[in-house]
Design a protein around this motif. Sequence first.
Motif, short mmCIF file in Angstrom:
data_model
loop_
_atom_site.label_atom_id
_atom_site.label_comp_id
_atom_site.label_asym_id
_atom_site.label_seq_id
_atom_site.Cartn_x
_atom_site.Cartn_y
_atom_site.Cartn_z
N ALA A 3 -8.59 -9.40 0.17
CA ALA A 3 -7.44 -8.73 0.72
C ALA A 3 -6.55 -7.91 -0.40
CB ALA A 3 -6.80 -9.70 1.52
N VAL A 4 -5.96 -7.06 0.03
CA VAL A 4 -5.08 -6.28 -0.91
C VAL A 4 -3.93 -6.07 -0.33
CG1 VAL A 4 -4.78 -4.07 -2.06
CG2 VAL A 4 -7.14 -5.01 -1.85
N VAL A 5 -2.65 -6.19 -1.08
CA VAL A 5 -1.32 -5.93 -1.07
C VAL A 5 -0.68 -4.90 -1.97
CG1 VAL A 5 1.15 -6.74 -0.76
CG2 VAL A 5 -0.80 -8.14 0.29
N PRO A 6 -0.82 -3.60 -1.66
CA PRO A 6 -0.57 -2.79 -2.78
C PRO A 6 0.72 -2.67 -3.29
CG PRO A 6 -0.51 -1.77 -0.37
CD PRO A 6 -1.16 -2.96 -0.38
N SER A 26 1.48 2.48 -8.27
CA SER A 26 2.32 3.53 -8.01
C SER A 26 1.03 4.52 -7.24
CB SER A 26 2.29 4.28 -9.53
OG SER A 26 0.95 4.36 -10.06
N THR A 27 -0.26 4.18 -7.20
CA THR A 27 -0.89 4.87 -6.33
C THR A 27 -1.68 4.27 -5.12
OG1 THR A 27 -1.19 6.44 -8.25
CG2 THR A 27 -2.75 6.81 -6.46
N ASN A 28 -2.49 3.20 -5.57
CA ASN A 28 -3.24 2.34 -4.51
C ASN A 28 -4.18 3.15 -4.03
OD1 ASN A 28 -0.98 0.32 -5.24
ND2 ASN A 28 0.47 1.38 -4.20
N VAL A 29 -5.19 3.71 -4.61
CA VAL A 29 -5.98 4.33 -4.14
C VAL A 29 -7.07 3.46 -3.24
CG1 VAL A 29 -7.95 5.97 -4.33
CG2 VAL A 29 -6.15 6.24 -5.87
N PHE A 30 -7.69 2.37 -3.59
CA PHE A 30 -8.29 1.52 -2.88
C PHE A 30 -7.74 1.20 -1.56
CE2 PHE A 30 -10.33 -2.61 -2.15
CZ PHE A 30 -11.41 -2.20 -1.79
N ALA A 31 -6.53 0.53 -1.45
CA ALA A 31 -6.16 0.34 -0.26
C ALA A 31 -5.83 1.47 0.79
CB ALA A 31 -4.69 -0.38 -0.57
N ARG A 32 -5.43 2.71 -0.01
CA ARG A 32 -5.28 3.78 1.11
C ARG A 32 -6.60 4.18 1.47
NH1 ARG A 32 -0.62 6.95 -2.77
NH2 ARG A 32 -0.44 8.06 -0.66
N ALA A 33 -7.43 4.22 0.80
CA ALA A 33 -8.90 4.64 1.19
C ALA A 33 -9.48 3.81 2.42
CB ALA A 33 -9.87 4.89 0.01
N LEU A 48 -5.15 1.19 4.56
CA LEU A 48 -4.15 0.16 4.81
C LEU A 48 -2.94 0.77 4.44
CD1 LEU A 48 -5.94 -2.45 2.63
CD2 LEU A 48 -5.97 -2.64 5.13
N PRO A 49 -1.68 0.25 5.04
CA PRO A 49 -0.36 0.50 4.52
C PRO A 49 -0.07 0.50 3.06
CG PRO A 49 -0.16 -1.08 6.60
CD PRO A 49 -1.59 -1.15 5.83
N ASN A 50 0.61 1.55 2.63
CA ASN A 50 0.95 1.70 1.20
C ASN A 50 2.01 0.94 0.78
OD1 ASN A 50 0.13 2.77 -1.33
ND2 ASN A 50 1.69 4.24 -0.99
N HIS A 51 2.91 0.45 1.81
CA HIS A 51 4.08 -0.34 1.66
C HIS A 51 3.83 -1.72 1.35
CE1 HIS A 51 8.18 -2.20 1.85
NE2 HIS A 51 8.74 -1.08 1.46
N PRO A 52 4.12 -2.63 0.44
CA PRO A 52 3.62 -3.90 0.30
C PRO A 52 4.18 -4.62 1.50
CG PRO A 52 5.30 -3.43 -1.16
CD PRO A 52 4.98 -2.26 -0.69
N VAL A 53 5.49 -4.56 2.13
CA VAL A 53 5.66 -5.40 3.11
C VAL A 53 4.72 -5.13 4.52
CG1 VAL A 53 7.60 -6.01 4.69
CG2 VAL A 53 7.96 -5.78 2.29
N GLU A 54 4.82 -3.78 4.66
CA GLU A 54 3.92 -3.39 6.07
C GLU A 54 2.51 -3.83 5.47
OE1 GLU A 54 4.42 0.76 6.58
OE2 GLU A 54 6.41 0.69 6.90
N ASN A 101 -16.82 6.52 -5.02
CA ASN A 101 -17.27 5.72 -4.10
C ASN A 101 -16.47 5.84 -2.69
OD1 ASN A 101 -19.15 3.46 -3.41
ND2 ASN A 101 -16.84 1.93 -3.52
N ALA A 102 -15.53 6.30 -2.79
CA ALA A 102 -14.69 6.64 -1.33
C ALA A 102 -13.89 7.87 -1.40
CB ALA A 102 -13.62 5.51 -1.37
N SER A 103 -13.50 8.17 -0.32
CA SER A 103 -12.73 9.55 -0.16
C SER A 103 -11.41 9.00 0.43
CB SER A 103 -13.43 10.49 0.48
OG SER A 103 -12.85 11.49 0.49
N PRO A 104 -10.21 9.70 0.18
CA PRO A 104 -10.06 10.65 -1.14
C PRO A 104 -10.26 10.35 -2.63
CG PRO A 104 -8.04 10.05 -0.42
CD PRO A 104 -9.07 9.20 0.60
#
Length: 322
Positions: free
Chosen positions: A89-92, A95-102, A105-111, A219-222
Amino acid sequence: MRALLVVNPAATTTSARTRDVLIHALASEMKLEAVTTEYRGHARDLGRQAAESDDIDLVVALGGDGTVNEVVNGLLHAGPDPEHLPGLAVVPGGSTNVFARALDLPNHPVEATGALLDALREGRERTVGLGLTSGTPGTDDEGVPPRWFTFNAGLGFDAGVVGRVEQHRERGRKSTHALYMRQVARQLIGEPHRLHGVITLEQPGEDPVRDLALSIVSNASPWTFLGNRPIYASPKASFDTGLDIFGLKRLSASALARYGTQLLTSSPERGPRGRHVTARHDLTQFTLHSKVPLPLQMDGDHLGLRTSVTFTGVRRALRVIV
């Protein structure tokens, strides 16, 4: 459920207070052990320990893409086994967090923490494919250890930019999109092979593609994000397929203006196109050779100079809580 939380204290977008709040929220729902990383490679070591443990069900990475990459390489040190290895599991917190956003997943750690707890309660998970690099037999890089990556890798220009950014971060500079853009410009000015590429793409059963000046493996987009804008170098790339590659044969001023604009205006339906573009989709294995040593990056981590790298797309390699 017993979980290991791997915390990067240098994560760009989280404070010590925020991390404490997130740890308490996660600990309220599971038996949690939180460990703060103390050196480069520590997250990988923790991931390996979790993989070898009999009672860890989940590893949570709290940090940026580099932290996630280390944890993944630790979990898969003996190879993929999604049915028996702990999930990820990932809590981003980068500064970019590409894996989580791909993974949407929410880009804010609390969300993201709230979404993770909901996913655990509802049993939501996904088994994703990953990329694997290795040294190429018969070359000077033959003995280089294999390494996994989650969303992208690059040999040459983009890896040079990553290396420049890392140098600034080691001097105490904060990783920002403005810093990346400045280093893109400086890398271009100093790039000796921008008009005559030195990279060759080789894949089984196909003619080689020679003289690439830029090579980006997805391996993912974007491919990445510029602020909140997603950038699609290989729009069809997916965690459910093999690897994609995007290459350019020229990095002249006119080519950069054209393809840079196409990248900035790219979409899930359309990426850069043109006579200098090489694009391949859903590849299981291929090799990038270079006439001279070039920088290599994986998931935004600079890994030194290489002349030959073999890439393998491994489907269904790891369970991820989504």
